[in-house]
Structures are given as structure tokens and as C-alpha cells.
Design an enzyme around this catalytic site. Structure first.
Site, PDB file in Angstrom:
ATOM      1  N   SER A 115      -0.386  -3.205  -4.530  1.00  0.00           N
ATOM      2  CA  SER A 115      -0.219  -1.775  -4.773  1.00  0.00           C
ATOM      3  C   SER A 115       1.166  -1.413  -5.301  1.00  0.00           C
ATOM      4  CB  SER A 115      -0.555  -1.025  -3.487  1.00  0.00           C
ATOM      5  OG  SER A 115      -0.567   0.346  -3.723  1.00  0.00           O
ATOM      6  N   HIS A 116       1.857  -0.565  -4.559  1.00  0.00           N
ATOM      7  CA  HIS A 116       3.145  -0.027  -4.996  1.00  0.00           C
ATOM      8  C   HIS A 116       4.310  -0.940  -4.635  1.00  0.00           C
ATOM      9  CE1 HIS A 116       2.073   0.924  -0.963  1.00  0.00           C
ATOM     10  NE2 HIS A 116       3.350   0.994  -0.680  1.00  0.00           N
ATOM     11  N   ASP A 281       0.591   4.312  -9.548  1.00  0.00           N
ATOM     12  CA  ASP A 281       1.298   3.193  -8.923  1.00  0.00           C
ATOM     13  C   ASP A 281       0.877   1.843  -9.494  1.00  0.00           C
ATOM     14  OD1 ASP A 281      -1.254   3.114  -7.859  1.00  0.00           O
ATOM     15  OD2 ASP A 281      -0.564   2.266  -5.966  1.00  0.00           O
ATOM     16  N   ASP A 283      -1.343  -0.449  -8.816  1.00  0.00           N
ATOM     17  CA  ASP A 283      -2.749  -0.755  -9.083  1.00  0.00           C
ATOM     18  C   ASP A 283      -3.563   0.473  -9.468  1.00  0.00           C
ATOM     19  OD1 ASP A 283      -2.458   0.195  -6.477  1.00  0.00           O
ATOM     20  OD2 ASP A 283      -4.253  -0.813  -5.780  1.00  0.00           O
ATOM     21  N   ASP A 285      -4.191   3.435  -8.092  1.00  0.00           N
ATOM     22  CA  ASP A 285      -4.982   4.302  -7.210  1.00  0.00           C
ATOM     23  C   ASP A 285      -4.182   5.479  -6.654  1.00  0.00           C
ATOM     24  OD1 ASP A 285      -3.499   2.746  -5.515  1.00  0.00           O
ATOM     25  OD2 ASP A 285      -5.194   1.982  -4.345  1.00  0.00           O
ATOM     26  N   ARG A 286      -2.858   5.404  -6.724  1.00  0.00           N
ATOM     27  CA  ARG A 286      -2.055   6.537  -6.240  1.00  0.00           C
ATOM     28  C   ARG A 286      -1.699   7.466  -7.390  1.00  0.00           C
ATOM     29  NH1 ARG A 286       2.083   4.687  -1.544  1.00  0.00           N
ATOM     30  NH2 ARG A 286       0.619   3.373  -0.408  1.00  0.00           N
ATOM     31  N   LYS A 380      -9.290   5.394  -3.895  1.00  0.00           N
ATOM     32  CA  LYS A 380      -8.567   6.534  -4.447  1.00  0.00           C
ATOM     33  C   LYS A 380      -8.308   6.248  -5.920  1.00  0.00           C
ATOM     34  CE  LYS A 380      -4.199   4.938  -2.387  1.00  0.00           C
ATOM     35  NZ  LYS A 380      -4.475   3.927  -1.373  1.00  0.00           N
TER      36      LYS A 380
END
Ligand code: G16
Length: 547
Positions: A115-116, A281, A283, A285-286, A380
Site C-alpha cells: 500500500s502506502h 496511494d 496501490d 485504493d486510498r 476501497k
């Protein structure tokens, strides 16, 4: 041609317990011999019925993504999958992977992402398994995977050379078909079906509207280029940092005011001519939504999306319900009350929304950690949130900050902030939480920092659909005036522990809405330290990140 399955003896690694969202560790940890293989084998051993089925595979393009993909392809062939849909260059954003799993009715998917978190050889790597509904596997599954990692004695693979993933097309490993797919197409098509693209295109064409989307050198770049500049015709250059890099250009691909400061500063500078900013972010999703000199808090964003659902083609027919994670502010609860729909409060982690979405109980979901999404996928979705906002702006013809301020006037403002204390020694963080939990029974009825505490508990959740129970999901201190302080340890970090302190105060009086967030929350910060002994136990006097 069937291939010989090779059994490679292995022994367990400690600590392969998935956290809030899959297994996240340093790249150096993942590169140890058999580390990745053990975990993937544990996933495959936990599944049943995958023979001949379709697996979706892709990641955020971070360092080690390319190596891991080839390893997993060979292991998927050994596990008997019939077909793997893999994103070109091994790329699939998390929401796109979810969309692909659903569209092609795959058995499940493996997403490679931390992710982030930072990337590069010294950064983080991660892996998670998503089920056939396109959503992250539930706790029962991840617990079973963890148990399997502790007893693993071999992994299975086949002897075959690397597949060239740089072009879409088909290849095979033994009897398993490898389809290299355009990572953007399915997701873009789905998003286009939800929103009024003509209207958004009209907004983006206006000379007085200028947008910047910061892809943070992460996976959303190709998606944002194709959707915003391609399908919607935004001027070239609208998307910045749009080429995914294995180390994200050395930054943290985390869309918050600290790591996306460049975007926030540009929107605060009237000379930039920008009217709307957004970021996503690692990947994809944010999301972060930025107006002129105004950062929309993720909790407020969820509430605004819910309140404006009637303007969006996909949601105009009404919302079945909404859901938020427990530490997310209660702003959306107020909207739900007005709409007369249910509002579900779940533990942190998108996986908890899956059963609500599958059962048709909720349409929109969101979290304070910059995540919003809907029943269109089971993750998300950063670009979804950006398009939702653009659709609202196009219809209401007013700037983002005015939309939020009007929302506060109508519903009141849930002033909200999260304070993170990062890299705390794990033993100290555990002691802090243990002592806080032990103190809980004495807190109701007492004063702390001069504030009367009404209730205090450790959040437990019973899934309304399947009845499964999740305990110890965060300590909540509720004040008499409705303010809240929540404490939990992050489940996504890879070094020491991160203490998250979530602060929330409801302000109905519109004349107080412009009081700076940290000022409005200062009494709660004092209470948090007094109740949890943060400074005494950790030695920290201020948080590392305030969002
Ligand atoms: C993940 C989860 C989210 C969660 C976030 C923060 O997001 O999917 O549900 O809110 O981590 O979790 P924690 O507070 O435990 O660090 P992502 O974007 O990192 O996959």
C-alpha cells in the site's frame, strides 16, 4: 502439456501473520529463501477447489513485484489453477484487481502490495489474498493461512522459465493458461458505468476549472492517465508523477497532508491556478481530496459522498446503508440518520465491509485512513472517490471547500484528527495498551484533563451477516459531550509499533466551524496523554504524523 510438480522441502518462518491488510514485511525479509513461497503455499493449502479455476494476479509495481509474480505463476501452475489473469508488467491496482476478479468470476486473486508504505530494496513488500467476491479474505481465512505457515514442510512449483509480461496476450505454464491483460480496461469500464462522464468532461474542459491528480509515482498513474486525460479529456499534465516506479521516486506514496504536501501547497497557492486536487496511494485504493487551500478529511469526505448520492447515476436510486470503521468520525452517521438508512460500525480493515456489501446492507463504505468505496468492487477505490467528487462538483457547480462547509452547516461538524506515534518499541506499545485496557473499568464517571468520561470500552464487533466476532479492536473513551478518543495499534507497519490516537469532537455551532482542527481538539490531546500515559511510557511528547 502437463508438467512435473516439484516439491521443495521447507521449514516455517515465524511471524507470517497477516495484519490489517495481508502480510507486510521489509523486502529484505521477503527475499529470504522460501519466505514468499511458504506464504503462498500456505494460501494455496488453505484453499480448496481451485483446480482448473481462474486466479487474478497483480501488484502495485513496487520493488520485488516482478520477481514475486514469476514465482507465484509457477506455484499457481503447481497448485492446479487452470488460468491466471495477470496485469501487464505485473501491474494491477487493488481496486482494479477486485474489479477483474468480479468481472471474470475468478476463484480469487493475489495482490502484491504494501500500500502506502515505502518501496525500494530497503522498503516494504506485501501480499494478500482476495476471495471470489473480489474482497480481502476474512479473518477466519487469514488465521488459517497463518496456522498453515507454522507447520509448512514443503512448497510446490514447476520448472519453467519466466513469462514475458510486457505485452498483453497469452502464454502457458504446462496446462495453465497465463493471460496478460490490460490492467486498466476493466476497471475504467466499470467506473465509466457509475458516473456521468459527459458532465465531468464538461467540468474538466472549463477554462476556470483546473485539476491536478498526483499519482505519487505509484500504481494509479496509468489509470489516471487513461481515465482523466484519456476518456474524460482533461488537459495533458493534469496527472503528475504518473509513471509507477519501483521505489515510488523515494517517497511515501501515502496521500495525506504530510506525504502529499506538494499537492496541498499547490492548492494553497493562488498563483497555481488550481481549483481541485486529488491523490492516490501506492496501490490505488486510498484517496485524498483537496480544494483551494482546503484538505477534505477522509471522514468528512465519506459523509459528503453519502449526502450527495442522489447526484450520481449509480447511486441516485438510494443507498441501502453506509458503513464506517469504528475510529472513523461519526459525520456519516448524521447523514444516515437523515436519510433513514442504517450505518454500520466495523473494526478497522476493509475486509469487514465485504459481508455487508455482499448482503446488500451497505452501498457506501469508508475509513478515516483515506479509504472510500462502494458496492461496485470489494476494495476501497481511490479513483472512484475522485470521480465521485468530480461528479458532485460538476453538478453542484461550486468548489470543494464550499461543499464541505455547507455540509457542516447542515449537519454540524465532527472535528477530527489522527495522531500517529511511529516506531515505538513493541514491548512499550503493548504495555501502554495493556495498562489502558486494565484501567477501563475505572474510567466511566471520572474526570480526565478536566473532562467528564461517560463510557470506556474495548471495541468488539459481531458481523451482522455471519455472526463472527472480532475482539480487541481498539479502546474507546467516550465523553459526556459526545467527543471520543480512540486508541489502537496499527496493523500495517513493519517496524516496531505505531500507536494511533483518533480524536473527535462534535461542533454544532457554525460560528465555531473555522476554529483550527488541532486547536479545537487540544483538550482531547491532553486527555489522551493523561489516560494512556503516552509520554510516560513511550517518552514521546508529540506525534510523528498528524492527519
Ligand atoms: C489498510 C486497510 C484499511 C485500514 C488501513 C490502516 O489500508 O485496508 O482498512 O484502515 O490499512 O490500518 P492500520 O490502522 O491497522 O494501519 P491500506 O491502504 O494500507 O491497504
Amino acid at each position: 502439456m502437463s508438467m512435473k510438480v516439484i516439491s521443495v522441502p521447507s521449514t516455517p518462518y515465524a511471524g507470517q501473520k497477516p495484519g490489517t491488510s495481508g502480510l507486510r514485511k521489509k523486502v529484505t525479509v521477503f527475499r529470504q529463501a522460501r519466505y514468499l513461497e511458504n506464504f503462498v503455499q500456505a494460501i494455496f493449502d488453505t484453499l480448496s477447489g481451485q483446480q482448473g479455476q481462474t486466479l487474478v494476479l497483480g501488484g502495485d509495481g513496487r520493488y520485488y513485484n516482478d520477481v514475486a509474480i514469476q514465482t507465484i505463476l509457477r506455484m499457481a501452475a503447481a497448485a492446479g489453477f487452470g488460468r491466471v489473469l495477470v496485469g501487464r508488467d505485473g501491474i494491477l491496482s487493488t481496486p482494479a484487481a477486485s474489479a477483474v476478479i468480479r468481472k471474470w468470476q475468478a476463484f480469487g486473486g493475489i495482490i502484491l502490495s504494501a500500500s502506502h508504505n515505502e518501496g525500494g530494496p530497503a522498503g516494504d513488500f506485501g501480499i494478500k489474498y482476495n476471495l471470489g467476491n473480489g474482497g480481502p479474505a476474512n479473518e477466519a481465512f487469514t488465521d488459517a493461512v497463518y496456522r498453515r505457515t507454522q507447520e509448512i514442510s514443503a512448497y510446490y512449483t514447476v520448472d519453467s522459465s519466466d513469462i514475458d509480461l510486457s505485452r498483453t496476450g497469452e502464454a502457458s505454464i504446462g496446462e495453465m493458461l497465463v493471460c496478460i491483460i490490460d490492467p486498466v480496461a476493466d476497471h475504467a469500464e466499470l467506473l465509466e458505468s457509475l458516473f456521468d462522464f459527459d458532465r465531468i468532461a464538461g467540468l474538466l474542459a472549463r477554462p476556470d476549472f483546473r485539476m491536478r491528480f498526483d499519482a505519487m509515482h505509484a500504481v494509479t498513474g496509468p489509470y489516471a492517465h487513461a481515465i482523466l486525460e484519456g476518456r474524460l479529456g482533461a488537459p495533458a499534465g493534469t496527472v503528475v508523477n504518473g509513471t509507477p516506479l519501483p521505489d515510488f521516486g523515494g517517497g511515501h506514496p501515502d496521500p495525506n497532508p504530510v506525504w502529499a504536501a506538494e499537492l496541498v501547497n499547490a492548492l494553497a497557492d493562488s498563483r497555481s491556478g488550481l481549483s481541485f486536487g486529488a491523490a492516490s496511494d501506492g496501490d490505488g485504493d486510498r484517496n485524498m481530496i483537496v480544494g483551494r487551500n482546503f484538505v477534505v478529511s477522509p471522514s468528512d469526505s465519506l459523509a459528503v459522498l453519502a449526502a450527495n448520492h442522489a447526484l450520481i447515476p449509480a447511486y441516485a436510486g438510494g443507498l441501502a446503508g453506509v458503513a464506517r470503521s469504528m475510529p472513523t468520525s461519526c459525520a456519516v452517521d448524521r447523514v444516515a440518520r437523515e436519510l433513514g438508512i442504517a450505518c454500520y460500525e466495523t473494526p478497522t480493515g476493509w475486509k469487514y465491509f465485504g459481508s455487508l456489501l455482499d448482503a446488500g446492507l451497505a452501498t457506501l463504505c469508508g475509513e478515516e485512513s483515506a479509504g472510500t468505496g462502494s458496492n461496485h468492487v470489494r476494495e476501497k477505490d481511490g479513483l472512484w472517490a475522485v470521480l465521485y467528487w468530480l461528479n458532485i462538483l460538476a453538478v453542484r457547480d461550486m468548489p470543494a471547500d464550499v461543499i464541505v462547509r455547507e455540509h457542516w452547516q447542515r449537519f454540524g461538524r465532527n472535528v477530527y484528527s489522527r495522531h500517529d506515534y511511529e516506531g515505538i518499541e513493541t514491548a512499550k506499545a503493548d504495555r501502554l495498551m495493556d495498562e489502558l485496557r486494565a484501567r477501563l473499568p475505572q474510567l466511566p464517571g471520572s474526570l480526565s484533563n478536566g473532562l467528564p468520561i461517560a463510557a470506556a470500552d474495548d471495541f468488539a464487533y459481531v458481523d451482522p451477516v455471519d455472526g463472527s466476532r472480532s475482539e480487541r479492536q481498539g479502546v474507546r473513551i467516550l465523553l459526556e459531550d459526545g467527543s471520543r478518543v480512540v486508541f489502537r495499534l496499527s496493523g500495517t507497519g513493519t517496524e516496531g509499533a505505531t500507536l494511533r490516537v483518533y480524536l473527535e469532537r462534535f461542533v454544532a455551532d457554525a460560528s465555531q466551524h473555522e476554529v483550527p482542527t488541532q486547536e479545537a481538539l487540544a483538550p482531547l490531546v491532553g486527555l489522551a496523554d493523561a489516560v494512556a500515559q503516552i509520554t510516560v511510557i513511550t517518552g514521546r511528547t508529540c506525534p510523528d504524523v498528524i492527519s
